[in-house]
Design an enzyme around this catalytic site. Structure first.
Site, PDB file in Angstrom:
ATOM      1  CE  LYS A 118      -1.960   3.076   1.881  1.00 30.95           C
ATOM      2  NZ  LYS A 118      -1.813   4.485   1.437  1.00 30.95           N
ATOM      3  N   GLY A 136       6.514   5.076   8.205  1.00 37.41           N
ATOM      4  CA  GLY A 136       5.740   6.316   8.166  1.00 37.41           C
ATOM      5  C   GLY A 136       5.894   7.052   9.479  1.00 37.41           C
ATOM      6  CB  SER A 137       4.046   9.856  10.896  1.00 41.63           C
ATOM      7  OG  SER A 137       2.739   9.329  10.904  1.00 41.63           O
ATOM      8  N   GLY A 161       2.054   5.012  13.103  1.00 42.11           N
ATOM      9  CA  GLY A 161       2.627   3.765  13.637  1.00 42.11           C
ATOM     10  C   GLY A 161       1.874   3.287  14.880  1.00 42.11           C
ATOM     11  CD  GLU A 213      12.977   0.866  10.114  1.00 48.06           C
ATOM     12  OE1 GLU A 213      13.311   1.873  10.773  1.00 48.06           O
ATOM     13  OE2 GLU A 213      13.668  -0.148  10.029  1.00 48.06           O
ATOM     14  CB  CYS A 246      13.087   8.495   8.227  1.00 51.73           C
ATOM     15  SG  CYS A 246      14.179   7.365   7.358  1.00 51.73           S
ATOM     16  CD  GLU A 267      10.007  13.370  11.223  1.00 53.36           C
ATOM     17  OE1 GLU A 267       8.808  13.096  11.393  1.00 53.36           O
ATOM     18  OE2 GLU A 267      10.816  12.573  10.714  1.00 53.36           O
TER      19      GLU A 267
HETATM   20  P1  NAD Z   1       2.222   8.752   7.308  1.00 54.23           P
HETATM   21  O1  NAD Z   1       2.286   8.045   8.620  1.00 54.23           O
HETATM   22  O2  NAD Z   1       1.308   9.895   7.175  1.00 54.23           O
HETATM   23  O3  NAD Z   1       1.801   7.726   6.158  1.00 54.23           O
HETATM   24  C1  NAD Z   1       2.525   6.527   5.920  1.00 54.23           C
HETATM   25  C2  NAD Z   1       1.618   5.505   5.263  1.00 54.23           C
HETATM   26  O4  NAD Z   1       0.633   5.061   6.194  1.00 54.23           O
HETATM   27  C3  NAD Z   1       0.854   6.021   4.035  1.00 54.23           C
HETATM   28  O5  NAD Z   1       0.885   5.022   3.034  1.00 54.23           O
HETATM   29  C4  NAD Z   1      -0.550   6.199   4.573  1.00 54.23           C
HETATM   30  O6  NAD Z   1      -1.559   6.075   3.594  1.00 54.23           O
HETATM   31  C5  NAD Z   1      -0.638   5.048   5.556  1.00 54.23           C
HETATM   32  N1  NAD Z   1      -1.682   5.173   6.588  1.00 54.23           N
HETATM   33  C6  NAD Z   1      -2.401   6.243   6.950  1.00 54.23           C
HETATM   34  N2  NAD Z   1      -3.229   5.949   7.976  1.00 54.23           N
HETATM   35  C7  NAD Z   1      -3.010   4.655   8.285  1.00 54.23           C
HETATM   36  C8  NAD Z   1      -3.513   3.761   9.282  1.00 54.23           C
HETATM   37  N3  NAD Z   1      -4.435   4.139  10.175  1.00 54.23           N
HETATM   38  N4  NAD Z   1      -3.016   2.511   9.325  1.00 54.23           N
HETATM   39  C9  NAD Z   1      -2.076   2.103   8.454  1.00 54.23           C
HETATM   40  N5  NAD Z   1      -1.554   2.902   7.488  1.00 54.23           N
HETATM   41  C10 NAD Z   1      -2.018   4.158   7.415  1.00 54.23           C
HETATM   42  O7  NAD Z   1       3.724   9.151   6.981  1.00 54.23           O
HETATM   43  P2  NAD Z   1       4.272  10.002   5.724  1.00 54.23           P
HETATM   44  O8  NAD Z   1       3.856  11.421   5.933  1.00 54.23           O
HETATM   45  O9  NAD Z   1       3.938   9.312   4.455  1.00 54.23           O
HETATM   46  O10 NAD Z   1       5.844   9.866   5.912  1.00 54.23           O
HETATM   47  C11 NAD Z   1       6.604  10.760   6.669  1.00 54.23           C
HETATM   48  C12 NAD Z   1       6.988  10.145   7.992  1.00 54.23           C
HETATM   49  O11 NAD Z   1       7.573   8.876   7.785  1.00 54.23           O
HETATM   50  C13 NAD Z   1       8.009  10.951   8.740  1.00 54.23           C
HETATM   51  O12 NAD Z   1       7.681  10.989  10.108  1.00 54.23           O
HETATM   52  C14 NAD Z   1       9.290  10.161   8.557  1.00 54.23           C
HETATM   53  O13 NAD Z   1      10.245  10.382   9.567  1.00 54.23           O
HETATM   54  C15 NAD Z   1       8.778   8.771   8.526  1.00 54.23           C
HETATM   55  N6  NAD Z   1       9.704   7.882   7.819  1.00 54.23           N
HETATM   56  C16 NAD Z   1      10.416   6.961   8.543  1.00 54.23           C
HETATM   57  C17 NAD Z   1      11.340   6.149   7.910  1.00 54.23           C
HETATM   58  C18 NAD Z   1      12.155   5.147   8.674  1.00 54.23           C
HETATM   59  O14 NAD Z   1      12.815   4.314   8.061  1.00 54.23           O
HETATM   60  N7  NAD Z   1      12.139   5.165   9.998  1.00 54.23           N
HETATM   61  C19 NAD Z   1      11.528   6.273   6.533  1.00 54.23           C
HETATM   62  C20 NAD Z   1      10.784   7.225   5.832  1.00 54.23           C
HETATM   63  C21 NAD Z   1       9.871   8.019   6.488  1.00 54.23           C
END
Ligand code: NAD
Length: 469
Positions: free
Chosen positions: A170, A221-222, A226, A243, A277, A375
């Site tokens: 996804k 993601g965030s 998470g 992550e 990230c 962040e």
């Molecule tokens: P986000 O959490 O908004 O979205 C990430 C993904 O989760 C998207 O595909 C989104 O559609 C999906 N999503 C949304 N709601 C959900 C739910 N309830 N359950 C499951 N999935 C859901 O993050 P973003 O804005 O796309 O990315 C930026 C963030 O990601 C930053 O905080 C960054 O630090 C982090 N990040 C971490 C790493 C790492 O390796 N630690 C790498 C890249 C980005």
């Protein structure tokens, strides 16, 4: 100009709705992504489940061969993939950006294919013999972000496939085309149903997280999302690799040879225009070198070309989306209102395009300010003065997050001693954000749990099974 993007013809691609996807720099529409529903997700997971036993039965050698063929194909189509990535995500072709990301996809695919993982003998006293074997888990759900959409998808997909799992991905709703194009390259070498992309919004993401047909969720993601993934896993008891976000600190120790580290510092902060990230997001500098570091960073910030990613001259791009642009602008405006000094940048660069923000260095700022504590995920760095190394370590560790950290010094012994005291999944010395497919990567504290890459990454997508006689 608009580019037609081939979308993946998956068994789930029944969506009639299509979402226009803008060029991150110009906001022109570059293609359309399917808008899949939760029903489509159910079908993709059913297909993945049906395909999994035969995929597992192929064995490691055959899966290794196919993944290496995928890597060859990524290399053969690198320019085409990099152009799409550059337009959709915004990162320039040049510099450590789109071409670099596509190259990393091939490298990480090969590493997942070729890293050995043999059964481990854990006990043998002549009478009892116990081994741990690594079986496939079943179906893996992969949820990704928009900042490094292709590379992070590969980190999730390639190890899972290598270990005999099938995968449903996804992608972020902001960067689906890049992930669909990447999956297209994989699918030329895979049986039907082994890898599907479900291109849906956040609701579909939530449905992935709690889906009873999934055995493992790889989530990047965030931290806020998470937490929701963890809650959802109470329903399916899926194993998780999380992550999450970071607010990485860097500490410049007194007496550092700045000429030797300035450019490394700059890219540790501004890699992918700060949308990384594990980028350096708050920099602690000893008073004795504070002005010198601030000026060195500001000089580089003024010199590094920012603009449309397809222009070979540029190495910095726009914010990928409006929401992120607003976060960056709010944090810098707030810092200015609180009396921080904007050394360079500090304004939207709308002459370059709607979502460009100038490369920004903020000085005379301290902890307790949102720009330091949150962040920023953009082309902005707060530089914080310290007098006592113990105090800098304490302030670096005060964050709830712990993805990466770095120490900068000409004295390797002193740097290593400080590194040992920092709370992070990786502490770099005289670099920040450098990754290697053989070195495990993951966070501590609110930056998540589980590790990716190398043998640790393969084990994370496998079910350990003891065979004892
Ligand atoms: P986000 O959490 O908004 O979205 C990430 C993904 O989760 C998207 O595909 C989104 O559609 C999906 N999503 C949304 N709601 C959900 C739910 N309830 N359950 C499951 N999935 C859901 O993050 P973003 O804005 O796309 O990315 C930026 C963030 O990601 C930053 O905080 C960054 O630090 C982090 N990040 C971490 C790493 C790492 O390796 N630690 C790498 C890249 C980005």
């Amino acid at each position: 100009m608009s580019t037609t993007v081939t979308t993946l013809d998956t068994p789930t691609d029944s969506a009639s709705a299509r979402r226009p996807i803008p060029d991150a720099a110009t906001r022109e529409i570059i293609g359309y992504a399917p808008v899949h529903t939760v029903d489509d997700l159910d079908r993709a997971i059913a297909a993945a489940r049906a395909a999994q036993p035969a995929w597992a039965a192929l064995g490691h050698e055959e899966r290794r061969r196919r993944l290496n063929a995928v890597a060859d194909n990524i290399e053969a189509r690198a320019e085409e993939l990099a152009h799409l990535l550059s337009r959709e995500q915004g990162k320039p072709l040049n510099g450590p950006n789109a071409r670099f990301e596509v190259g990393a996809c091939a490298i990480w695919t090969r590493s997942a294919a070729d890293t050995p993982l043999e059964p481990e003998v854990v006990f043998d006293d002549g009478t009892t013999h116990a081994e741990v074997h690594y079986d496939p888990l079943g179906v893996v759900g992969a949820i990704g972000p928009w900042n490094w959409p292709m590379m992070i998808s590969v980190w999730q997909i390639a190890p899972a496939l290598r270990m005999g799992n099938t995968v449903v991905v996804k992608p972020s709703e902001f960067t689906p085309l890049s992930v669909i194009a990447l999956a297209d390259v994989f699918n030329a070498h895979l049986p039907e149903g082994v890898l599907s992309v479900v291109s849906g919004d956040r609701e579909v993401g939530a449905a992935v997280a709690g889906h009873p047909g999934l055995d493992k969720i790889m989530f990047t993601g965030s931290t806020a999302t998470g937490r929701r993934v963890v809650e959802a896993s109470a329903h399916n008891l899926a194993r998780l690799t999380l992550e999450l976000g970071g607010n990485d600190a860097g500490i410049v120790l007194p007496g550092t040879d700045l000429a030797a580290v300035a450019e490394g510092l700059f890219w540790g902060i501004f890699l992918n225009t700060g949308q990384t990230c594990a980028a350096l997001k708050r920099l602690y500098v000893h008073s004795s070198q504070y002005d010198e570091v601030v000026e060195a960073l500001a000089g580089l910030a003024r010199a590094m070309p920012m603009g449309n990613g397809l222009d070979e001259a540029n190495v910095l791009g726009p914010l990928q989306n409006e929401k992120q642009f607003d976060i960056v602008r709010r944090l810098v405006d707030d810092a200015r209102d609180r009396g921080a000094r904007i050394v360079t940048g500090g304004r939207a660069a709308t002459e370059l395009g709607p979502l460009f923000y100038e490369t920004t260095v903020v000085a005379d700022i301290s902890d307790g300010t949102p720009l330091v504590d949150e962040e920023q995920f953009g082309p902005v760095v707060p530089v914080i003065r310290y007098d006592d190394v113990d105090d800098a370590v304490a302030r670096a560790n005060r964050s709830s997050q712990g993805l990466g950290a770095s120490v900068w010094s000409s004295d390797l012994e002193a740097a290593t001693a400080v590194a040992a005291r920092l709370q992070a999944g990786t502490v770099w010395i005289n670099q920040h954000g450098a990754i290697n497919p053989n070195v495990p990567f993951g966070g501590v504290k609110a930056s998540g749990y589980g590790q990716e890459f190398g043998a640790a990454g393969l084990k994370a997508v496998a079910a350990p099974k003891v065979i004892q006689r």
